[in-house]
Design a protein around this motif. Structure first.
Motif, PDB file in Angstrom:
ATOM      1  N   ALA A 145      29.402  36.682  27.457  1.00 45.60           N
ATOM      2  CA  ALA A 145      29.296  37.908  28.252  1.00 45.60           C
ATOM      3  C   ALA A 145      30.347  37.873  29.351  1.00 45.60           C
ATOM      4  CB  ALA A 145      27.900  38.046  28.860  1.00 45.60           C
ATOM      5  N   LEU A 146      30.633  39.043  29.902  1.00 50.68           N
ATOM      6  CA  LEU A 146      31.667  39.147  30.929  1.00 50.68           C
ATOM      7  C   LEU A 146      31.227  40.104  32.026  1.00 50.68           C
ATOM      8  CD1 LEU A 146      34.731  38.520  31.698  1.00 50.68           C
ATOM      9  CD2 LEU A 146      35.220  40.757  30.684  1.00 50.68           C
ATOM     10  N   ILE A 147      31.512  39.720  33.276  1.00 56.22           N
ATOM     11  CA  ILE A 147      31.374  40.609  34.425  1.00 56.22           C
ATOM     12  C   ILE A 147      32.747  40.684  35.085  1.00 56.22           C
ATOM     13  CG2 ILE A 147      30.244  41.016  36.641  1.00 56.22           C
ATOM     14  CD1 ILE A 147      27.912  39.314  35.693  1.00 56.22           C
ATOM     15  N   ARG A 155      39.289  47.919  34.422  1.00 53.14           N
ATOM     16  CA  ARG A 155      38.047  48.131  33.691  1.00 53.14           C
ATOM     17  C   ARG A 155      38.329  48.572  32.265  1.00 53.14           C
ATOM     18  NH1 ARG A 155      34.031  52.650  35.909  1.00 53.14           N
ATOM     19  NH2 ARG A 155      35.886  53.896  35.438  1.00 53.14           N
ATOM     20  N   PHE A 158      39.626  45.473  30.171  1.00 63.08           N
ATOM     21  CA  PHE A 158      38.570  44.538  29.767  1.00 63.08           C
ATOM     22  C   PHE A 158      37.597  45.190  28.791  1.00 63.08           C
ATOM     23  CE2 PHE A 158      39.755  42.214  33.706  1.00 63.08           C
ATOM     24  CZ  PHE A 158      40.010  40.993  33.106  1.00 63.08           C
ATOM     25  N   TYR A 162      37.144  43.126  25.379  1.00 62.87           N
ATOM     26  CA  TYR A 162      35.843  42.505  25.144  1.00 62.87           C
ATOM     27  C   TYR A 162      34.821  43.533  24.653  1.00 62.87           C
ATOM     28  CZ  TYR A 162      37.841  38.602  27.780  1.00 62.87           C
ATOM     29  OH  TYR A 162      38.642  37.563  28.197  1.00 62.87           O
ATOM     30  N   SER A 167      29.002  43.311  28.405  1.00 65.07           N
ATOM     31  CA  SER A 167      29.870  43.256  29.582  1.00 65.07           C
ATOM     32  C   SER A 167      29.378  44.197  30.661  1.00 65.07           C
ATOM     33  CB  SER A 167      31.316  43.591  29.216  1.00 65.07           C
ATOM     34  OG  SER A 167      31.398  44.874  28.627  1.00 65.07           O
ATOM     35  N   LEU A 169      31.296  46.010  33.623  1.00 64.74           N
ATOM     36  CA  LEU A 169      32.654  46.273  34.098  1.00 64.74           C
ATOM     37  C   LEU A 169      32.626  47.314  35.210  1.00 64.74           C
ATOM     38  CD1 LEU A 169      34.387  46.521  30.606  1.00 64.74           C
ATOM     39  CD2 LEU A 169      34.016  44.486  32.017  1.00 64.74           C
TER      40      LEU A 169
END
Length: 335
Positions: A145-147, A155, A158, A162, A167, A169
């Motif tokens: 996961a990504l923040i 934004r 990403f 991803y 996520s 964003l």
């Protein structure tokens, strides 16, 4: 209230940072941070650290915040990347706190503008709890996961890179204030902090002020001009903006270090504060609902909004004042 989240290392981190700041142990770190980012000052770095220690890392605050969530699932550890902004000191700390406190593995990519402070805080956290799963985020780091926080273009980038991954964003937002004309001197002084703290660089800084029709904007100019700023970069921005507006012949009120002008939109200039009139509070709240996807917080005592704060509190979010209104803990529990 009880919680099964790992708060003790962060409580100790808050105590340690507060002691180091008060005792001068952070002076060298602050000096390096200022050298890395010319918009950082000793005062702004100290304000950011004090706010983190008081508003986020107090033991009671942490317990009350996390007690509303079910206990974490120790078997559901994920690899979470966090990409941090660097517009104000330690602005990405909250994401680090959320990921680590949920027990996930945290991979951090600090902004090039805030590597010193972020690196120091991570170092202190690992000294307190060497087993804390925090590591640098590299290009080839596998993630679950990504923040990420940045500009709208960041934004979008990403989001495409991803797109198959859970996520969170965040892009560009700004904050507003809504007055009704009965504000006290103390409230207007608080509004000045909401506007100018961190030189207006944060998404929680007020950039537009709404006043009732008939309100005398010179009162607002005079209230905001009580504490002049001397930062060279900010003053250069102000002088350039003033020269351009004067060449265009636009009406404005000059506060000596900022411009106050009637405007229907957020100004891109740090030193410009827009103001606009509203006819009634129902109409004002309707405007806020229509523009909520661009707003971070609303400073006011007279309108209703889920991210409303009182005067002087824009830069003091509590843990439940989630960026963009998205519950980070709930997101981390779902991945």
């Amino acid at each position: 209230m009880e919680t099964n989240y790992r708060i003790s290392p962060f409580v100790e981190l808050g105590r340690r940072l507060a002691r180091q700041l008060a005792g001068g142990e952070l002076d060298a770190v602050v000096a390096r941070a200022i050298a890395e980012n010319g918009w950082f000052t000793r005062q702004s770095v100290a304000q950011a650290i004090e706010a983190i220690c008081t508003d986020l890392l107090d033991e009671t605050v942490l317990r009350d915040w996390l007690a509303r969530y079910p206990r974490p699932d120790a078997s559901a550890v994920r690899r979470v990347g966090i990409v941090l902004a660097g517009n104000i000191p330690l602005v990405g700390f909250f994401d680090l706190l959320c990921v680590c406190i949920c027990g996930h593995r945290c991979f951090v990519k600090p902004s090039s503008k805030d590597r010193v402070l972020t690196g120091y805080v991570v170092e202190q956290l690992l000294r307190i709890e060497p087993a804390m799963p925090v590591a640098p985020l590299e290009e080839d780091t596998p993630l679950d996961a990504l923040i990420a926080t940045g500009s709208d273009s960041t934004r979008s980038y990403f989001g495409k890179r991803y797109r198959e991954m859970p996520s969170l964003l965040r892009g560009s937002r700004y904050s507003i204030a809504v007055l009704d004309g009965t504000e006290t001197e103390a409230q207007l002084e608080g509004l000045s902090n909401d506007v100018f703290q961190y030189f207006g660089l944060g998404c929680r800084n007020v950039g537009r002020i709404f006043v009732p029709r008939g309100y005398d904007p010179t009162l607002l100019r005079d209230a905001l001009s009580r504490y002049p700023m001397s930062h060279p970069g900010y003053l250069n921005n102000y002088r350039q903006a003033r020269a351009l507006r004067m060449l265009d012949g636009e009406p404005l009120l000059d506060g000596g270090f900022f411009l106050l002008r009637e405007s229907d939109e957020q100004s891109p200039n740090l030193s410009e504060i827009g103001y606009a009139y509203y006819d009634d509070l129902d109409g004002m709240e309707s405007w806020i609902r229509r523009h909520d996807d661009r707003l971070q917080c609303v400073v006011s005592e007279v309108v209703d909004h889920p991210r409303r704060v009182g005067f002087g509190r824009a830069q003091h979010p509590s843990p439940t004042d989630y960026p963009d209104g998205t519950d980070v803990i709930a997101f981390l529990r779902r991945i």
